[in-house]
Motif scaffolding. Structure first.
Motif, PDB file in Angstrom:
ATOM      1  N   UNK A  38       0.825  -5.580  88.139  1.00  0.00           N
ATOM      2  CA  UNK A  38      -0.087  -4.657  88.510  1.00  0.00           C
ATOM      3  C   UNK A  38       0.060  -3.268  88.271  1.00  0.00           C
ATOM      4  N   UNK A  39       1.320  -2.889  88.713  1.00  0.00           N
ATOM      5  CA  UNK A  39       1.938  -1.392  88.259  1.00  0.00           C
ATOM      6  C   UNK A  39       1.609  -0.982  87.043  1.00  0.00           C
ATOM      7  N   UNK A  40       2.052  -1.819  86.070  1.00  0.00           N
ATOM      8  CA  UNK A  40       1.816  -1.176  84.647  1.00  0.00           C
ATOM      9  C   UNK A  40       0.559  -1.531  84.290  1.00  0.00           C
ATOM     10  N   UNK A  41      -0.359  -2.201  84.887  1.00  0.00           N
ATOM     11  CA  UNK A  41      -1.832  -2.466  84.408  1.00  0.00           C
ATOM     12  C   UNK A  41      -2.803  -1.316  85.213  1.00  0.00           C
ATOM     13  N   UNK A  42      -2.142  -0.780  86.385  1.00  0.00           N
ATOM     14  CA  UNK A  42      -2.989   0.331  86.897  1.00  0.00           C
ATOM     15  C   UNK A  42      -2.563   1.486  86.020  1.00  0.00           C
ATOM     16  N   UNK A  43      -1.276   1.577  85.622  1.00  0.00           N
ATOM     17  CA  UNK A  43      -0.845   2.826  84.912  1.00  0.00           C
ATOM     18  C   UNK A  43      -1.732   2.970  83.523  1.00  0.00           C
ATOM     19  N   UNK A  44      -1.842   1.640  82.971  1.00  0.00           N
ATOM     20  CA  UNK A  44      -2.554   1.502  81.732  1.00  0.00           C
ATOM     21  C   UNK A  44      -4.330   1.723  81.855  1.00  0.00           C
ATOM     22  N   UNK A  45      -4.641   1.814  83.101  1.00  0.00           N
ATOM     23  CA  UNK A  45      -5.998   2.157  83.404  1.00  0.00           C
ATOM     24  C   UNK A  45      -6.908   0.721  83.723  1.00  0.00           C
TER      25      UNK A  45
END
Length: 164
Positions: free
Chosen positions: A143-150
């Motif tokens: 989730x963190x990587x996905x959120x940072x990726x937008x």
């Protein structure tokens, strides 16, 4: 499969990380230039990060790209050949796969948001989540990587279905 992050991060904190990354890589455009950013990230962290493009048959079916630890604080972003070719031609989904793995590197290497380690019967093991045992979003490395990726919630759910 998902792993528990050492850091609990809110969407607001991730937005601040995003701003930091744009300053770090000197990106001033509204649209994030993924492949250019990848090259800049590698230039900044040449001792810690590189990428390679591999033939499709070297990947599991649902894996488009992945970040792999290669030793002492060194990571390789492995990219499926067809994904890289499509990314070069501007395919948004392919660019997102690559960006997602870049975000893992940023979170793990710069912000120390790598996986939680627990001592198990056979030594140290990562704390992970399987489909029946979901992590809270703020502790989920995916989730963190996905959120940072937008990524939005729908693309996060689709991504998790591939990983879990």
């Amino acid at each position: 499969m998902d792993y528990e992050s050492r850091l609990s991060l809110s969407r607001m904190q991730i937005r601040e990380i995003s701003k930091f990354v744009r300053r770090l890589l000197k990106i001033k455009t509204v649209k994030f230039p993924v492949l250019k950013a990848l090259e800049k990230l590698i230039d900044k962290f040449s001792n810690n990060l590189y990428y390679c493009v591999l033939s499709d048959d070297e990947f599991e079916t649902n894996v488009m790209a992945e970040i792999v630890p290669e030793g002492n604080d060194v990571y390789c972003i492995k990219i499926r050949e067809t994904v890289y070719e499509k990314a070069v031609n501007g395919d948004r989904a392919s660019l997102d796969y690559i960006c997602h793995e870049m975000c893992h590197f940023i979170l793990i290497h710069i912000f120390d948001a790598g996986p939680v380690l627990y001592k198990g019967e056979n030594g140290l093991v990562y704390a992970r989540s399987l489909k029946d045992n979901e992590l809270p979003r703020y502790k989920s490395m995916e989730w963190q990587a996905m959120a940072l990726c937008g990524g939005d919630n729908d693309s996060l759910r689709k991504m998790q279905e591939l990983y879990i």
